[in-house]
Design an enzyme around this catalytic site. Sequence first.
Site, PDB file in Angstrom:
ATOM      1  N   ASP A  10       0.860  -1.199   0.000  1.00 54.83           N
ATOM      2  CA  ASP A  10       0.000   0.000   0.000  1.00 54.83           C
ATOM      3  C   ASP A  10       0.893   1.245   0.000  1.00 54.83           C
ATOM      4  O   ASP A  10       2.080   1.167   0.318  1.00 54.83           O
ATOM      5  CB  ASP A  10      -0.922   0.025   1.226  1.00 54.83           C
ATOM      6  N   SER A  11       0.277   2.393  -0.319  1.00 53.75           N
ATOM      7  CA  SER A  11       1.014   3.655  -0.265  1.00 53.75           C
ATOM      8  C   SER A  11       1.452   3.977   1.161  1.00 53.75           C
ATOM      9  O   SER A  11       2.359   4.775   1.370  1.00 53.75           O
ATOM     10  CB  SER A  11       0.126   4.789  -0.785  1.00 53.75           C
ATOM     11  N   TYR A  42      -1.104   8.762  -2.574  1.00 47.37           N
ATOM     12  CA  TYR A  42      -1.007   8.542  -4.016  1.00 47.37           C
ATOM     13  C   TYR A  42      -2.168   9.192  -4.775  1.00 47.37           C
ATOM     14  O   TYR A  42      -2.070   9.395  -5.986  1.00 47.37           O
ATOM     15  CB  TYR A  42      -1.086   7.039  -4.318  1.00 47.37           C
ATOM     16  N   GLY A  43      -3.289   9.420  -4.056  1.00 45.51           N
ATOM     17  CA  GLY A  43      -4.566   9.754  -4.689  1.00 45.51           C
ATOM     18  C   GLY A  43      -4.534  10.865  -5.714  1.00 45.51           C
ATOM     19  O   GLY A  43      -5.295  10.852  -6.674  1.00 45.51           O
ATOM     20  N   CYS A  73      -4.247  -1.457  -2.326  1.00 42.91           N
ATOM     21  CA  CYS A  73      -4.375  -0.015  -2.534  1.00 42.91           C
ATOM     22  C   CYS A  73      -5.185   0.173  -3.813  1.00 42.91           C
ATOM     23  O   CYS A  73      -4.741  -0.227  -4.896  1.00 42.91           O
ATOM     24  CB  CYS A  73      -2.981   0.586  -2.690  1.00 42.91           C
ATOM     25  N   ASN A  74      -6.376   0.739  -3.662  1.00 42.93           N
ATOM     26  CA  ASN A  74      -7.251   0.931  -4.831  1.00 42.93           C
ATOM     27  C   ASN A  74      -6.607   1.872  -5.849  1.00 42.93           C
ATOM     28  O   ASN A  74      -6.706   1.663  -7.057  1.00 42.93           O
ATOM     29  CB  ASN A  74      -8.589   1.524  -4.393  1.00 42.93           C
ATOM     30  N   CYS A 183     -11.017   2.837  -0.478  1.00 45.34           N
ATOM     31  CA  CYS A 183      -9.609   3.131  -0.179  1.00 45.34           C
ATOM     32  C   CYS A 183      -9.304   2.364   1.095  1.00 45.34           C
ATOM     33  O   CYS A 183     -10.092   2.411   2.055  1.00 45.34           O
ATOM     34  CB  CYS A 183      -9.408   4.628   0.040  1.00 45.34           C
ATOM     35  N   HIS A 185      -7.339   2.776   3.465  1.00 44.74           N
ATOM     36  CA  HIS A 185      -7.168   3.544   4.709  1.00 44.74           C
ATOM     37  C   HIS A 185      -8.509   3.739   5.432  1.00 44.74           C
ATOM     38  O   HIS A 185      -8.538   3.893   6.651  1.00 44.74           O
ATOM     39  CB  HIS A 185      -6.601   4.935   4.406  1.00 44.74           C
TER      40      HIS A 185
HETATM   41  N1  DGL Z   1      -4.876   3.224   0.518  1.00 41.19           N
HETATM   42  C1  DGL Z   1      -4.924   3.689  -0.807  1.00 41.19           C
HETATM   43  C2  DGL Z   1      -6.141   3.167  -1.555  1.00 41.19           C
HETATM   44  O1  DGL Z   1      -6.670   2.121  -1.236  1.00 41.19           O
HETATM   45  C3  DGL Z   1      -4.757   5.125  -1.175  1.00 41.19           C
HETATM   46  C4  DGL Z   1      -4.198   6.094  -0.257  1.00 41.19           C
HETATM   47  C5  DGL Z   1      -3.446   7.178  -0.998  1.00 41.19           C
HETATM   48  O2  DGL Z   1      -4.047   8.107  -1.536  1.00 41.19           O
HETATM   49  O3  DGL Z   1      -2.231   7.044  -1.011  1.00 41.19           O
HETATM   50  O4  DGL Z   1      -6.583   3.779  -2.502  1.00 41.19           O
END
Ligand code: DGL
Length: 261
Positions: A10-11, A42-43, A73-74, A183, A185
């Site tokens: 994941d990020s 990452y978003g 991580c989506n 997401c 998180h």
């Molecule tokens: N946990 C990540 C997801 O499932 C994204 C978090 C991020 O923006 O880095 O999308």
Amino acid sequence: MNDAPIGVFDSGLGGLTVWSELYKKLPHESLLYFGDGKNCPYGDKTQAEVTAHVDEAVRRMLDAGVKMVVIACNAATAMAIDYLRRSYSIPFIGLEPAVKPAALSSHSGVIGVLATAATLRGRLFQETSRRYADRVEILSAVGRGFVELVEADREHTSEAVETVARVVQPMLDRGADRLVLGCTHYPFLQDALREVIGAREVELMNPAAAIERRVESLLEQHDLQASADHRPEYTFLTAADEAYRQRLMTKSEQARQMNFE
Ligand code: DGL
């Protein structure tokens, strides 16, 4: 049979909501968690940037001998999974918002999807939404500030409830009875989400259990399961510093104690 670890990426800390499900359901499997931490979130990054970060992490996981990788991580799945599958021969499992189970189980005919901008823009989400658009109304919104709250360990604050309310309240007002946590998180914010939802009958859709089942079936299909007497190891890697790696370990303890919905 293969006792090598399963990689979970994941990020940052969010993928631990998937890691904890694998930890609980696959007691013989070693798990190697890579939480970038240096480049999170990452978003709002470009596809080229995210692909480069994920690629670097995957190379480090391959060097450590992983037998498959879960991109927990989506956002990274939306932007890099095609590249990863083209580039490496091990199996990759990606995540996308659980629109289908939400659409099929909704009573009100309105569902809310919470995710990062990258995920909502991605082809996977766009295609799935189109498929269910005649069945339910799909409201989508970026969980602005959600990832930052989790990364800062501020999920249990009034600020968290206010941040969640700003995004979720309009969906509830329009009748959403399913909230897709798109997401990894976001499940860490389930208490704040529950506080905003209050007495309404709204289900939170967390994909972790479905992902664990998918991992199990791919392990079987590729004959990659760990042996029954294998003593699992749990390893944590990061692109950030040792302090962040320690945080991954602490947060993994917290994730293990939690019952994610
Ligand atoms: N946990 C990540 C997801 O499932 C994204 C978090 C991020 O923006 O880095 O999308």
